[in-house]
Design an enzyme around this catalytic site. Structure first.
Site, PDB file in Angstrom:
ATOM      1  N   LYS A  14     -34.723 -17.470  -7.831  1.00 22.10           N
ATOM      2  CA  LYS A  14     -34.800 -16.522  -6.706  1.00 22.10           C
ATOM      3  C   LYS A  14     -34.685 -17.583  -5.553  1.00 22.10           C
ATOM      4  O   LYS A  14     -35.350 -18.426  -4.904  1.00 22.10           O
ATOM      5  CB  LYS A  14     -36.058 -15.696  -6.448  1.00 22.10           C
ATOM      6  CG  LYS A  14     -36.221 -14.685  -7.477  1.00 22.10           C
ATOM      7  CD  LYS A  14     -35.481 -13.310  -7.407  1.00 22.10           C
ATOM      8  CE  LYS A  14     -36.416 -12.724  -6.651  1.00 22.10           C
ATOM      9  NZ  LYS A  14     -35.900 -11.465  -6.203  1.00 22.10           N
ATOM     10  N   CYS A  54     -40.463 -19.537  40.753  1.00 21.88           N
ATOM     11  CA  CYS A  54     -41.049 -18.990  39.696  1.00 21.88           C
ATOM     12  C   CYS A  54     -41.088 -20.262  38.588  1.00 21.88           C
ATOM     13  O   CYS A  54     -40.237 -20.838  38.350  1.00 21.88           O
ATOM     14  CB  CYS A  54     -40.083 -18.107  38.927  1.00 21.88           C
ATOM     15  SG  CYS A  54     -40.590 -17.379  37.212  1.00 21.88           S
ATOM     16  N   CYS A  96     -44.460 -15.244  37.559  1.00 24.19           N
ATOM     17  CA  CYS A  96     -44.831 -15.806  39.111  1.00 24.19           C
ATOM     18  C   CYS A  96     -44.905 -14.284  39.918  1.00 24.19           C
ATOM     19  O   CYS A  96     -45.123 -14.499  41.184  1.00 24.19           O
ATOM     20  CB  CYS A  96     -43.326 -16.260  39.889  1.00 24.19           C
ATOM     21  SG  CYS A  96     -42.084 -15.304  39.816  1.00 24.19           S
ATOM     22  N   CYS A 138     -42.336 -10.396  37.516  1.00 19.48           N
ATOM     23  CA  CYS A 138     -42.225 -11.269  36.578  1.00 19.48           C
ATOM     24  C   CYS A 138     -43.753 -11.813  36.022  1.00 19.48           C
ATOM     25  O   CYS A 138     -44.722 -11.979  36.746  1.00 19.48           O
ATOM     26  CB  CYS A 138     -41.677 -12.480  37.446  1.00 19.48           C
ATOM     27  SG  CYS A 138     -41.600 -13.995  36.418  1.00 19.48           S
ATOM     28  N   LYS A 148     -26.787 -14.384  -8.548  1.00 23.09           N
ATOM     29  CA  LYS A 148     -27.673 -13.155  -8.730  1.00 23.09           C
ATOM     30  C   LYS A 148     -27.217 -12.134  -7.770  1.00 23.09           C
ATOM     31  O   LYS A 148     -27.694 -11.992  -6.499  1.00 23.09           O
ATOM     32  CB  LYS A 148     -29.031 -13.387  -8.869  1.00 23.09           C
ATOM     33  CG  LYS A 148     -30.069 -12.098  -9.081  1.00 23.09           C
ATOM     34  CD  LYS A 148     -31.498 -12.682  -9.386  1.00 23.09           C
ATOM     35  CE  LYS A 148     -32.284 -11.711  -9.972  1.00 23.09           C
ATOM     36  NZ  LYS A 148     -32.514 -10.435  -9.000  1.00 23.09           N
ATOM     37  N   TYR A 190     -21.381  -8.688 -16.000  1.00 21.38           N
ATOM     38  CA  TYR A 190     -22.126  -9.851 -16.477  1.00 21.38           C
ATOM     39  C   TYR A 190     -22.803  -9.681 -18.112  1.00 21.38           C
ATOM     40  O   TYR A 190     -23.418 -10.432 -18.437  1.00 21.38           O
ATOM     41  CB  TYR A 190     -22.962 -10.314 -15.705  1.00 21.38           C
ATOM     42  CG  TYR A 190     -24.074  -9.474 -15.023  1.00 21.38           C
ATOM     43  CD1 TYR A 190     -25.224  -9.011 -15.878  1.00 21.38           C
ATOM     44  CD2 TYR A 190     -24.074  -9.005 -13.707  1.00 21.38           C
ATOM     45  CE1 TYR A 190     -26.225  -8.174 -15.269  1.00 21.38           C
ATOM     46  CE2 TYR A 190     -25.268  -8.132 -13.178  1.00 21.38           C
ATOM     47  CZ  TYR A 190     -26.047  -7.614 -14.035  1.00 21.38           C
ATOM     48  OH  TYR A 190     -27.272  -7.028 -13.521  1.00 21.38           O
ATOM     49  N   CYS A 217     -35.768 -11.899  36.954  1.00 18.42           N
ATOM     50  CA  CYS A 217     -37.028 -12.251  38.118  1.00 18.42           C
ATOM     51  C   CYS A 217     -36.321 -12.628  39.430  1.00 18.42           C
ATOM     52  O   CYS A 217     -35.149 -13.450  39.278  1.00 18.42           O
ATOM     53  CB  CYS A 217     -37.839 -13.417  37.577  1.00 18.42           C
ATOM     54  SG  CYS A 217     -38.843 -14.213  38.883  1.00 18.42           S
ATOM     55  N   ASP A 239     -26.966  -8.919  -5.190  1.00 17.62           N
ATOM     56  CA  ASP A 239     -28.117  -8.073  -4.780  1.00 17.62           C
ATOM     57  C   ASP A 239     -27.425  -6.569  -4.573  1.00 17.62           C
ATOM     58  O   ASP A 239     -26.777  -6.183  -3.586  1.00 17.62           O
ATOM     59  CB  ASP A 239     -28.503  -8.488  -3.135  1.00 17.62           C
ATOM     60  CG  ASP A 239     -29.984  -8.412  -2.965  1.00 17.62           C
ATOM     61  OD1 ASP A 239     -30.593  -7.536  -3.815  1.00 17.62           O
ATOM     62  OD2 ASP A 239     -30.599  -8.495  -1.913  1.00 17.62           O
ATOM     63  N   SER A 255     -35.243  -7.012 -17.909  1.00 15.71           N
ATOM     64  CA  SER A 255     -35.477  -7.764 -16.420  1.00 15.71           C
ATOM     65  C   SER A 255     -35.533  -9.297 -16.676  1.00 15.71           C
ATOM     66  O   SER A 255     -35.470  -9.601 -17.737  1.00 15.71           O
ATOM     67  CB  SER A 255     -36.432  -7.263 -15.723  1.00 15.71           C
ATOM     68  OG  SER A 255     -37.860  -7.348 -16.244  1.00 15.71           O
ATOM     69  N   LEU A 256     -35.764  -9.828 -15.605  1.00 14.14           N
ATOM     70  CA  LEU A 256     -35.723 -11.347 -15.741  1.00 14.14           C
ATOM     71  C   LEU A 256     -36.951 -12.058 -15.441  1.00 14.14           C
ATOM     72  O   LEU A 256     -37.510 -11.465 -14.278  1.00 14.14           O
ATOM     73  CB  LEU A 256     -34.491 -11.953 -14.948  1.00 14.14           C
ATOM     74  CG  LEU A 256     -33.133 -11.642 -15.710  1.00 14.14           C
ATOM     75  CD1 LEU A 256     -32.004 -12.295 -14.388  1.00 14.14           C
ATOM     76  CD2 LEU A 256     -32.770 -12.256 -16.681  1.00 14.14           C
ATOM     77  N   GLU A 266     -24.735 -17.787 -12.863  1.00 17.54           N
ATOM     78  CA  GLU A 266     -24.237 -16.793 -12.256  1.00 17.54           C
ATOM     79  C   GLU A 266     -25.036 -16.265 -10.895  1.00 17.54           C
ATOM     80  O   GLU A 266     -26.022 -16.348 -10.913  1.00 17.54           O
ATOM     81  CB  GLU A 266     -24.043 -15.353 -13.000  1.00 17.54           C
ATOM     82  CG  GLU A 266     -23.102 -15.570 -14.473  1.00 17.54           C
ATOM     83  CD  GLU A 266     -23.523 -14.501 -15.351  1.00 17.54           C
ATOM     84  OE1 GLU A 266     -24.002 -13.375 -14.874  1.00 17.54           O
ATOM     85  OE2 GLU A 266     -23.296 -14.589 -16.539  1.00 17.54           O
ATOM     86  N   ASP A 326       0.990  -0.922  -0.053  1.00 12.14           N
ATOM     87  CA  ASP A 326      -0.149   0.017   0.138  1.00 12.14           C
ATOM     88  C   ASP A 326       0.921   1.298   0.040  1.00 12.14           C
ATOM     89  O   ASP A 326       0.455   2.155  -0.606  1.00 12.14           O
ATOM     90  CB  ASP A 326      -0.601  -0.035   1.077  1.00 12.14           C
ATOM     91  CG  ASP A 326      -1.899  -1.121   1.011  1.00 12.14           C
ATOM     92  OD1 ASP A 326      -2.020  -1.923   0.007  1.00 12.14           O
ATOM     93  OD2 ASP A 326      -2.844  -1.202   2.114  1.00 12.14           O
TER      94      ASP A 326
HETATM   95  S1  IVH Z   1     -28.734 -10.664 -16.228  1.00  7.39           S
HETATM   96  C1  IVH Z   1     -31.168 -10.055 -19.672  1.00  7.39           C
HETATM   97  N1  IVH Z   1     -27.144 -11.373 -14.561  1.00  7.39           N
HETATM   98  O1  IVH Z   1     -31.021  -8.920 -11.590  1.00  7.39           O
HETATM   99  C2  IVH Z   1     -30.569 -10.254 -18.499  1.00  7.39           C
HETATM  100  N2  IVH Z   1     -28.747  -9.777 -14.042  1.00  7.39           N
HETATM  101  O2  IVH Z   1     -34.173  -9.370 -12.434  1.00  7.39           O
HETATM  102  C3  IVH Z   1     -30.493  -9.108 -17.611  1.00  7.39           C
HETATM  103  N3  IVH Z   1     -28.726  -9.254 -11.549  1.00  7.39           N
HETATM  104  O3  IVH Z   1     -31.977  -5.943 -13.157  1.00  7.39           O
HETATM  105  C4  IVH Z   1     -29.847  -9.264 -16.308  1.00  7.39           C
HETATM  106  N4  IVH Z   1     -26.911 -10.520 -11.024  1.00  7.39           N
HETATM  107  O4  IVH Z   1     -30.200  -6.115 -11.355  1.00  7.39           O
HETATM  108  C5  IVH Z   1     -28.348 -10.720 -14.668  1.00  7.39           C
HETATM  109  N5  IVH Z   1     -25.571 -12.314 -12.885  1.00  7.39           N
HETATM  110  C6  IVH Z   1     -26.641 -11.216 -13.307  1.00  7.39           C
HETATM  111  C7  IVH Z   1     -27.138 -10.726 -12.299  1.00  7.39           C
HETATM  112  C8  IVH Z   1     -28.380  -9.793 -12.605  1.00  7.39           C
HETATM  113  C9  IVH Z   1     -27.911  -9.542 -10.534  1.00  7.39           C
HETATM  114  C10 IVH Z   1     -29.937  -8.311 -11.225  1.00  7.39           C
HETATM  115  C11 IVH Z   1     -29.860  -7.357 -12.138  1.00  7.39           C
HETATM  116  C12 IVH Z   1     -31.085  -7.182 -13.005  1.00  7.39           C
HETATM  117  C13 IVH Z   1     -32.128  -8.023 -12.275  1.00  7.39           C
HETATM  118  C14 IVH Z   1     -33.083  -8.793 -13.145  1.00  7.39           C
END
Ligand code: IVH
Length: 673
Positions: free
Chosen positions: A316, A433, A412, A409, A117, A227, A427, A119, A83-84, A115, A34
């Site tokens: 999920k 008790c 008791c 208590c 998912k 990703y 107590c 958060d 989205s998924l 992969e 560092d």
């Molecule tokens: S793929 C077409 N890969 O999940 C695919 N999403 O419910 C689009 N997320 O908005 C997303 N890890 O915020 C993908 N390894 C991953 C992910 C991922 C987290 C989230 C992402 C997306 C949401 C979809």
């Protein structure tokens, strides 16, 4: 030095700083210390300060945070951020696989990339000619917010792509997140400063990116996993998701090392099981697994419906946090009389189970949360950890009730007392008790105590409620005719119970001592007491000083033991038990010459080959006392790596110090390694 020489040095320094940033933040594999890194960085800052005209936006010195914004601008994504679809169990995955294979007319197994998912917060990063030019949140998928100056502060995100074979325009999609360790450290520091803490890593990441002041974002521990791709202009046409991830890595983008390319839906299922199992040990929080068809040509063929691609699905995992309402706060009495506030909750599914009660530990915790009965709260249950209330959420109901420790208590009606300096209220009813009695009996019968098989919580409650057992001595007076009367009790199980009670009469002194439930006398202490004194009478007659002569007995435990035997009802119960026939073989008193008898040792720093408590019990087995602080009376200090002030103190006082290697050798020589 001429300007061009300076420009060249600046350029070289920028490359070095970026290189070491990548080693440290992307690869987790630094090459220099560092301090050496700081020296490079400081030199760059110095040169740039003398030549402001040479400062560029993408210099690593500019990460620290530019000018504050009034608001975030809106960015229209070049390609929408999708989205998924989701599923929550394995048959959902099987249906997904079936669906796409039918659609593609494929009999054979498909290759999938799986992969974790993450958060966190989904973002789009734009690189033009390899330079980072734009960072945006997902927003509604079509347009998001321009958070470029905040993104720039995240060291895991390269300001320049590595190599020279990247396309002219590359949009990278991924998740910005807060690592668990960073989250914990941030909160610890915030608490110490008396500032607000973050609720969870995801909120931490989202909140950090929403700061209008990039200097604030720069102080937050953020990272990113990449990703996916958005717009690509130029000479790159990846064939598979696995290839996207591999190329990302080459270009210096951070990719999740826990992603895997697998065969068929079986491979996906195995992956999700594996991931769920290690979920709690991962250094980042996840809410599931994303399964993607690996081949991009197949992805295109499958297409997208209403912003959800057909080629991917989110599996999920059970949420680890959920919100619910506190219906009431009640007070429970423990075996030693400790009064614990417990929140009764509107049942909520969290971390894979339904939670309807949640301990609040003590009144300090209630105060810290600012909790009132009727409040909405966030409940967290991760892994096997008992559920916790994280915080109060949402507006407070008008009829919310303050939580007040009762004066008496709930079981008791004895007075509740809280000793000065203690967080726990108790107590004062003792064995009068019923709650304490029930739990004392339960403890007495437990496996490491008298080991009465079949005498569980429910049965103890029935026996106490039916008035058949008031204290543990009564167990040995139970008759078959009485026991069969109990609800749900057959002749056979009644006979089994009585046989188990009979068997328990033959025991050992240490088990018997432990079963008495003396405060803070666990099995290990009970064993030391038995070996030290040899007889129950010896222990009973010992004063506090004599008790403190036992290996792991300190002043508090000694006081607890002495005060237990001073109370006549305890002595009566013991007499009744012995009269009922409980017996044990004599214990040979161990007055072995213990080599470290008169010594006090201190352990400091971390040990690599054993835990601290192992080291402590090994030393104690040799007769040493193990103390937490170094003084002139300390005989020896064992210092592991990262030892700090205690080591300094030891050196100051000339106390002998040994490192872990010497310590292990020492233990070996004494036969306790
Ligand atoms: S793929 C077409 N890969 O999940 C695919 N999403 O419910 C689009 N997320 O908005 C997303 N890890 O915020 C993908 N390894 C991953 C992910 C991922 C987290 C989230 C992402 C997306 C949401 C979809």
């Amino acid at each position: 030095m001429g300007t061009s020489a300076i420009a060249a040095e600046i350029d070289g320094l920028r490359r070095s700083v970026e290189y070491h940033n990548h080693r440290y933040h992307v690869l987790d594999d630094p090459e220099i210390s560092d301090a050496d890194f700081d020296a490079l960085f400081d030199r760059l800052v110095e040169l740039e300060a003398g030549h402001p005209e040479l400062v560029t936006e993408d210099s690593p010195t500019q990460r620290v945070g530019g000018a504050p914004l009034d608001q975030f601008e809106t960015v229209v994504h070049a390609l929408p951020m999708l989205s998924l679809d989701k599923c929550t169990n394995e048959s959902g995955l099987e249906e997904f696989d079936e669906r796409i294979r039918t659609r593609l007319g494929r009999e054979d197994a498909l290759t999938y990339t799986c992969e974790p998912k993450i958060d966190g917060v989904a973002v789009n990063l734009r690189y033009e000619s390899g330079r980072f030019t734009l960072g945006a949140t997902r927003g509604d998928g079509r347009k998001g917010e321009n958070i470029t100056s905040n993104v720039r502060t995240i060291k895991a995100i390269p300001l320049h792509l590595r190599g020279d074979d990247h396309p002219a325009v590359l949009e990278v999609r991924g998740e910005i997140y807060m690592p668990k360790a960073g989250f914990l450290a941030y909160n610890e520091a915030a608490r110490a400063r008396g500032e607000k803490t973050l609720v969870n890593p995801r909120n931490g990441a989202a909140g950090s990116l929403r700061q209008l002041h990039p200097k604030m974002t720069a102080t937050r521990p953020l990272s990113m996993f990449c990703y996916g791709v958005g717009e690509i202009v130029g000479n790159w046409a990846p064939a598979a998701q696995s290839e996207v991830l591999a190329r990302f890595k080459e270009w210096g983008l951070r990719v999740n090392p826990d992603a895997d390319t697998v065969n068929g839906v079986e491979g996906c299922i195995a992956y999700t099981r594996r991931t769920l199992e290690v979920r709690d040990e991962l250094p980042y929080e996840i809410d599931g697994v994303v399964v993607k068809v690996d081949e991009l040509a197949l992805q295109r063929e499958l297409g997208t419906v209403t912003r959800k691609p057909r080629y991917a699905i989110a599996f999920k995992f059970p949420a680890e946090e959920a919100s619910t309402r506190v219906l009431a706060v009640e007070f429970q009495v423990g075996r030693t009389g400790a009064i614990t506030p417990v929140a009764r909750l509107e049942p909520v599914f969290v971390g894979g189970v339904t939670v309807s009660n949640c301990t609040l530990h003590n009144m300090d915790e209630v105060e810290r949360l600012g909790l009132m009965a009727g409040d909405r709260v966030l409940v967290r249950r991760a892994g096997d950890v008992i559920p916790q209330i994280v915080k109060v959420v949402g507006p407070r109901a008008k009829d919310a009730q303050r939580v007040v420790m009762p004066k008496r208590c709930p079981e008791c009606r004895s007075e509740i007392v809280q000793l000065e300096g203690e967080v726990v209220a108790r107590c004062s009813g003792g064995l009068y008790c019923p709650a304490q009695r029930r739990q004392a009996i339960r403890h007495f019968a437990s496996r490491l105590a008298m080991d009465i098989e079949g005498l569980g919580d429910k049965l103890v409650e029935q026996l106490v409620d039916a008035g058949m057992v008031d204290h543990v001595g009564d167990l040995y007076r139970l008759e078959l005719e009485q026991v069969v009367e109990l609800e749900r009790m057959g002749e056979k199980s009644a006979a089994n119970l009585l046989a188990a009670i009979e068997d328990s009469k033959e025991t050992t002194l240490e088990r018997f001592l432990y079963s008495l439930g003396i405060r803070e006398v666990g099995e290990a202490t009970a064993r030391s007491l038995a070996r030290h004194f040899g007889t129950l009478d010896g222990i009973r007659r010992a004063d506090e000083e004599a008790l403190e002569g036992v290996a792991d007995v300190g002043p508090i435990v000694a006081r607890n033991i002495a005060s237990f035997f001073r109370q006549s009802h305890n002595v009566e119960v013991i007499a009744a038990l012995i009269a009922a026939g409980i017996h044990w073989p004599d214990v040979e008193v161990v007055v072995e010459e213990q080599p470290l008898m008169a010594e006090t040792w201190v352990l400091t720093g971390s040990l690599e080959t054993m835990t601290r408590s192992d080291a402590k019990s090994k030393l104690e087995s040799l007769g040493a006392k193990v103390s937490g602080s170094v003084s002139a009376r300390t005989s020896r200090v064992v210092a592991g790596p990262r030892a700090g002030s205690k080591l300094n103190k030891a050196r100051e006082l000339d106390v002998p110090v040994m490192d872990e290697e010497a310590f292990v050798e020492f233990l070996e020589r004494h036969g306790v390694a």
